[in-house]
Write a protein that holds these residues in place. Structure first.
Motif, PDB file in Angstrom:
ATOM      1  N   GLY A  47       0.821  -1.211   0.000  1.00 47.71           N
ATOM      2  CA  GLY A  47       0.000   0.000   0.000  1.00 47.71           C
ATOM      3  C   GLY A  47       0.846   1.247   0.000  1.00 47.71           C
ATOM      4  N   PHE A  48       1.922   1.235   0.789  1.00 52.37           N
ATOM      5  CA  PHE A  48       2.853   2.360   0.831  1.00 52.37           C
ATOM      6  C   PHE A  48       3.498   2.582  -0.536  1.00 52.37           C
ATOM      7  CE2 PHE A  48       7.190   3.952   1.402  1.00 52.37           C
ATOM      8  CZ  PHE A  48       6.984   5.068   2.197  1.00 52.37           C
ATOM      9  N   ALA A  49       3.927   1.509  -1.177  1.00 54.21           N
ATOM     10  CA  ALA A  49       4.570   1.624  -2.491  1.00 54.21           C
ATOM     11  C   ALA A  49       3.606   2.201  -3.518  1.00 54.21           C
ATOM     12  CB  ALA A  49       5.083   0.261  -2.946  1.00 54.21           C
ATOM     13  N   ILE A  50       2.358   1.740  -3.496  1.00 51.39           N
ATOM     14  CA  ILE A  50       1.368   2.231  -4.464  1.00 51.39           C
ATOM     15  C   ILE A  50       1.063   3.703  -4.225  1.00 51.39           C
ATOM     16  CG2 ILE A  50      -1.043   2.051  -5.193  1.00 51.39           C
ATOM     17  CD1 ILE A  50      -0.841  -0.964  -4.668  1.00 51.39           C
ATOM     18  N   THR A  51       0.781   4.057  -2.981  1.00 54.39           N
ATOM     19  CA  THR A  51       0.392   5.441  -2.694  1.00 54.39           C
ATOM     20  C   THR A  51       1.543   6.414  -2.920  1.00 54.39           C
ATOM     21  OG1 THR A  51       0.862   5.069  -0.335  1.00 54.39           O
ATOM     22  CG2 THR A  51      -1.407   4.810  -1.060  1.00 54.39           C
ATOM     23  N   PHE A  52       2.770   6.000  -2.585  1.00 57.86           N
ATOM     24  CA  PHE A  52       3.887   6.925  -2.789  1.00 57.86           C
ATOM     25  C   PHE A  52       4.283   7.039  -4.260  1.00 57.86           C
ATOM     26  CE2 PHE A  52       6.102   9.286   0.451  1.00 57.86           C
ATOM     27  CZ  PHE A  52       5.287   9.035   1.543  1.00 57.86           C
ATOM     28  N   SER A  53       4.095   5.981  -5.012  1.00 59.77           N
ATOM     29  CA  SER A  53       4.336   6.085  -6.453  1.00 59.77           C
ATOM     30  C   SER A  53       3.336   7.057  -7.078  1.00 59.77           C
ATOM     31  CB  SER A  53       4.214   4.708  -7.107  1.00 59.77           C
ATOM     32  OG  SER A  53       5.200   3.823  -6.624  1.00 59.77           O
ATOM     33  N   ALA A  54       2.048   6.907  -6.695  1.00 59.91           N
ATOM     34  CA  ALA A  54       1.026   7.823  -7.204  1.00 59.91           C
ATOM     35  C   ALA A  54       1.305   9.247  -6.742  1.00 59.91           C
ATOM     36  CB  ALA A  54      -0.353   7.372  -6.729  1.00 59.91           C
ATOM     37  N   LEU A  55       1.706   9.409  -5.475  1.00 58.96           N
ATOM     38  CA  LEU A  55       2.010  10.741  -4.943  1.00 58.96           C
ATOM     39  C   LEU A  55       3.156  11.392  -5.705  1.00 58.96           C
ATOM     40  CD1 LEU A  55       1.670  12.969  -2.805  1.00 58.96           C
ATOM     41  CD2 LEU A  55       3.205  11.642  -1.321  1.00 58.96           C
ATOM     42  N   ALA A  56       4.208  10.624  -5.993  1.00 56.92           N
ATOM     43  CA  ALA A  56       5.356  11.177  -6.709  1.00 56.92           C
ATOM     44  C   ALA A  56       4.963  11.674  -8.099  1.00 56.92           C
ATOM     45  CB  ALA A  56       6.466  10.124  -6.812  1.00 56.92           C
ATOM     46  N   VAL A  57       4.138  10.904  -8.792  1.00 60.29           N
ATOM     47  CA  VAL A  57       3.700  11.310 -10.138  1.00 60.29           C
ATOM     48  C   VAL A  57       2.829  12.559 -10.067  1.00 60.29           C
ATOM     49  CG1 VAL A  57       2.296  10.637 -12.130  1.00 60.29           C
ATOM     50  CG2 VAL A  57       3.852   8.976 -11.072  1.00 60.29           C
ATOM     51  N   ILE A  58       1.892  12.583  -9.137  1.00 60.26           N
ATOM     52  CA  ILE A  58       0.986  13.724  -9.011  1.00 60.26           C
ATOM     53  C   ILE A  58       1.759  14.982  -8.633  1.00 60.26           C
ATOM     54  CG2 ILE A  58      -0.929  14.678  -7.666  1.00 60.26           C
ATOM     55  CD1 ILE A  58      -1.938  11.725  -7.429  1.00 60.26           C
ATOM     56  N   LEU A  59       2.683  14.871  -7.682  1.00 60.38           N
ATOM     57  CA  LEU A  59       3.460  16.042  -7.273  1.00 60.38           C
ATOM     58  C   LEU A  59       4.384  16.515  -8.384  1.00 60.38           C
ATOM     59  CD1 LEU A  59       4.379  15.411  -3.520  1.00 60.38           C
ATOM     60  CD2 LEU A  59       2.622  16.904  -4.496  1.00 60.38           C
ATOM     61  N   PHE A  60       4.870  15.603  -9.206  1.00 59.69           N
ATOM     62  CA  PHE A  60       5.694  16.009 -10.346  1.00 59.69           C
ATOM     63  C   PHE A  60       4.915  16.962 -11.247  1.00 59.69           C
ATOM     64  CE2 PHE A  60       6.833  15.411 -14.818  1.00 59.69           C
ATOM     65  CZ  PHE A  60       8.177  15.750 -14.798  1.00 59.69           C
ATOM     66  N   PHE A  61       3.696  16.586 -11.576  1.00 62.36           N
ATOM     67  CA  PHE A  61       2.880  17.437 -12.450  1.00 62.36           C
ATOM     68  C   PHE A  61       2.422  18.705 -11.731  1.00 62.36           C
ATOM     69  CE2 PHE A  61       2.389  13.354 -14.700  1.00 62.36           C
ATOM     70  CZ  PHE A  61       2.724  13.765 -15.979  1.00 62.36           C
ATOM     71  N   GLN A  62       2.134  18.596 -10.429  1.00 65.47           N
ATOM     72  CA  GLN A  62       1.718  19.773  -9.664  1.00 65.47           C
ATOM     73  C   GLN A  62       2.838  20.815  -9.618  1.00 65.47           C
ATOM     74  OE1 GLN A  62      -0.807  21.250  -8.156  1.00 65.47           O
ATOM     75  NE2 GLN A  62       0.406  22.750  -7.026  1.00 65.47           N
ATOM     76  N   ILE A  63       4.045  20.376  -9.329  1.00 69.19           N
ATOM     77  CA  ILE A  63       5.163  21.308  -9.204  1.00 69.19           C
ATOM     78  C   ILE A  63       5.591  21.845 -10.566  1.00 69.19           C
ATOM     79  CG2 ILE A  63       7.597  21.477  -8.501  1.00 69.19           C
ATOM     80  CD1 ILE A  63       6.893  19.443  -6.259  1.00 69.19           C
ATOM     81  N   ARG A  64       5.458  21.041 -11.600  1.00 71.28           N
ATOM     82  CA  ARG A  64       5.818  21.492 -12.955  1.00 71.28           C
ATOM     83  C   ARG A  64       4.773  22.413 -13.569  1.00 71.28           C
ATOM     84  NH1 ARG A  64      10.526  21.101 -15.557  1.00 71.28           N
ATOM     85  NH2 ARG A  64       9.454  20.614 -17.511  1.00 71.28           N
ATOM     86  N   ALA A  65       3.553  22.382 -13.046  1.00 72.54           N
ATOM     87  CA  ALA A  65       2.483  23.199 -13.627  1.00 72.54           C
ATOM     88  C   ALA A  65       2.825  24.683 -13.502  1.00 72.54           C
ATOM     89  CB  ALA A  65       1.160  22.904 -12.926  1.00 72.54           C
ATOM     90  N   PRO A  66       2.529  25.478 -14.530  1.00 71.97           N
ATOM     91  CA  PRO A  66       2.900  26.892 -14.508  1.00 71.97           C
ATOM     92  C   PRO A  66       2.004  27.742 -13.627  1.00 71.97           C
ATOM     93  CG  PRO A  66       1.739  26.389 -16.538  1.00 71.97           C
ATOM     94  CD  PRO A  66       1.949  25.076 -15.829  1.00 71.97           C
ATOM     95  N   ARG A  67       0.822  27.239 -13.295  1.00 73.07           N
ATOM     96  CA  ARG A  67      -0.119  28.028 -12.491  1.00 73.07           C
ATOM     97  C   ARG A  67      -1.004  27.092 -11.676  1.00 73.07           C
ATOM     98  NH1 ARG A  67      -1.386  28.234 -17.698  1.00 73.07           N
ATOM     99  NH2 ARG A  67      -0.320  30.233 -17.896  1.00 73.07           N
ATOM    100  N   TYR A  68      -1.796  27.695 -10.814  1.00 76.44           N
ATOM    101  CA  TYR A  68      -2.684  26.913  -9.950  1.00 76.44           C
ATOM    102  C   TYR A  68      -3.754  26.209 -10.759  1.00 76.44           C
ATOM    103  CZ  TYR A  68      -6.453  26.041  -6.584  1.00 76.44           C
ATOM    104  OH  TYR A  68      -7.463  25.466  -5.838  1.00 76.44           O
ATOM    105  N   ASN A  69      -3.837  24.880 -10.557  1.00 74.59           N
ATOM    106  CA  ASN A  69      -4.872  24.060 -11.168  1.00 74.59           C
ATOM    107  C   ASN A  69      -5.668  23.428 -10.027  1.00 74.59           C
ATOM    108  OD1 ASN A  69      -6.167  21.569 -12.108  1.00 74.59           O
ATOM    109  ND2 ASN A  69      -5.168  21.997 -14.052  1.00 74.59           N
ATOM    110  N   PRO A  70      -6.927  23.858  -9.810  1.00 80.21           N
ATOM    111  CA  PRO A  70      -7.671  23.380  -8.638  1.00 80.21           C
ATOM    112  C   PRO A  70      -7.751  21.852  -8.545  1.00 80.21           C
ATOM    113  CG  PRO A  70      -8.840  25.195  -9.680  1.00 80.21           C
ATOM    114  CD  PRO A  70      -7.713  24.831 -10.591  1.00 80.21           C
TER     115      PRO A  70
END
Length: 257
Positions: A47-70
Motif C-alpha cells: 500500500g505504501f509503495a502504491i500510494t507513494f508512487s502515485a504521490l510522486a507522479v501527481i506532485l511532479f505534475f503539480q510542481i511542474r504546472a505553470p499556475r494553480y490548477n484546482p
C-alpha cells in the motif's frame, strides 16, 4: 528573472471552502488508504509503495504546472493524506514504534522541513507561493503534517480509548480554538494555519473511521470503497462550486473592457 520566481498562485487560497475540502480530502485519504491496505489486503508495504508512487507522479505534475490548477492541487492533497495514512499505520503496525513515538518522529520531520523552508525564504507564507523550491518544501511539510495528523487521530482512539466520535470532537475543539485565536488574538497566523492544517487531518481521519469501522467499535460499518466514493463526490462538489464562485468574483472585479 529566474523561472523559479514566476510560479504564482500554485496553492489554493485559504478560505472556508479550503478547510471544508481539506477535511473531505483527509476523510477520503483515510478510507482510501484503508481500502488499499485492508479491504484489498495488500498490506502496508505494498500500500505504501502504491500510494507513494502515485504521490510522486501527481506532485511532479503539480510542481511542474505553470499556475494553480484546482483539480491537480486537490488531487495532490488527497494523495498526501492517503500516503499519510499508510505512513502512520506502517510505523505503528509494521515497525512497532507506536503512535506516540511515530508522532515524535513526524513532528521532528515537520519542524525540520519548516526550518529549511524558513532558512531559504525567510518566511513560511503559504499563499501565494512564489518559488518552486519553496513549493517543494511546502509539499514535504504537507506530507509530514498529514502523517502526523493521522498518527495523532489513531493515538486518540487506540491509545486513549476514545470512540471515533469522541476523537472527532476533541480535534474539532482544537480546530475551534484555532479559529477563535485567529479572530480574537494576535497570534501568528502562519503558526495557526499549520496547527489547523495538522488537526484537520485527525478530524477527517476519525470521521472516516466513524463511517467505516464495525458497529461494535463505534463505527457505522460502511464499506470503505463506498465511503471513499461518497467523500470523493462531496469533495468534487465543493471544488466545483468554490471554483465557479471564485471565477464569478474575479469577473466582477475586472474592469469593463
Amino acid at each position: 528573472m529566474p523561472s523559479t520566481t514566476r510560479i504564482i498562485g500554485k496553492v489554493a487560497a485559504v478560505t472556508l471552502a479550503f478547510w471544508i475540502m481539506k477535511i473531505l480530502a483527509t476523510t477520503l485519504g483515510e478510507t482510501a488508504g484503508d481500502f488499499l491496505s485492508m479491504t484489498l489486503d495488500l498490506g502496508y508495504y505494498i500500500g505504501f509503495a502504491i500510494t507513494f508512487s502515485a504521490l510522486a507522479v501527481i506532485l511532479f505534475f503539480q510542481i511542474r504546472a505553470p499556475r494553480y490548477n484546482p483539480a491537480l492541487f486537490w488531487l495532490a492533497i488527497v494523495a498526501t493524506t492517503t500516503a499519510g495514512t499508510e505512513i502512520s499505520d506502517m510505523m505503528d503496525r509494521s515497525f512497532g514504534l507506536g503512535y506516540a513515538w511515530g508522532s515524535v518522529l513526524l513532528v521532528t520531520g515537520l519542524m525540520a522541513s519548516l526550518g529549511v523552508w524558513f532558512s531559504r525564504a525567510r518566511n513560511l507564507t503559504v499563499y501565494p507561493i512564489l518559488r518552486r523550491d519553496v513549493e517543494v518544501l511546502f509539499w514535504i511539510a504537507v506530507v509530514f503534517s498529514n502523517s502526523l495528523g493521522t498518527a495523532f487521530g489513531d493515538f486518540l482512539t487506540d491509545n486513549m480509548d476514545l470512540s471515533y466520535l469522541q476523537g472527532a470532537l476533541v480535534t474539532a475543539a482544537i480546530i475551534g480554538l484555532v479559529v477563535v485565536c485567529h479572530y480574537m488574538t494576535r497570534l501568528n497566523h502562519i503558526l495557526l494555519f499549520w496547527i489547523a492544517f495538522i488537526f484537520t487531518r485527525p478530524f477527517g481521519a476519525t470521521f472516516g473511521d466513524l463511517l467505516t469501522k464495525p458497529l461494535e467499535k463505534g463505527g457505522m460499518n460502511m464499506p470503505r470503497g463506498a465511503a471513499s466514493m461518497v467523500t470523493l463526490g462531496l469533495l468534487i462538489l465543493v471544488l466545483v462550486v468554490s471554483t465557479m464562485s471564485a471565477a464569478r468574483t474575479r469577473a466582477a472585479l475586472e474592469p469593463a473592457r
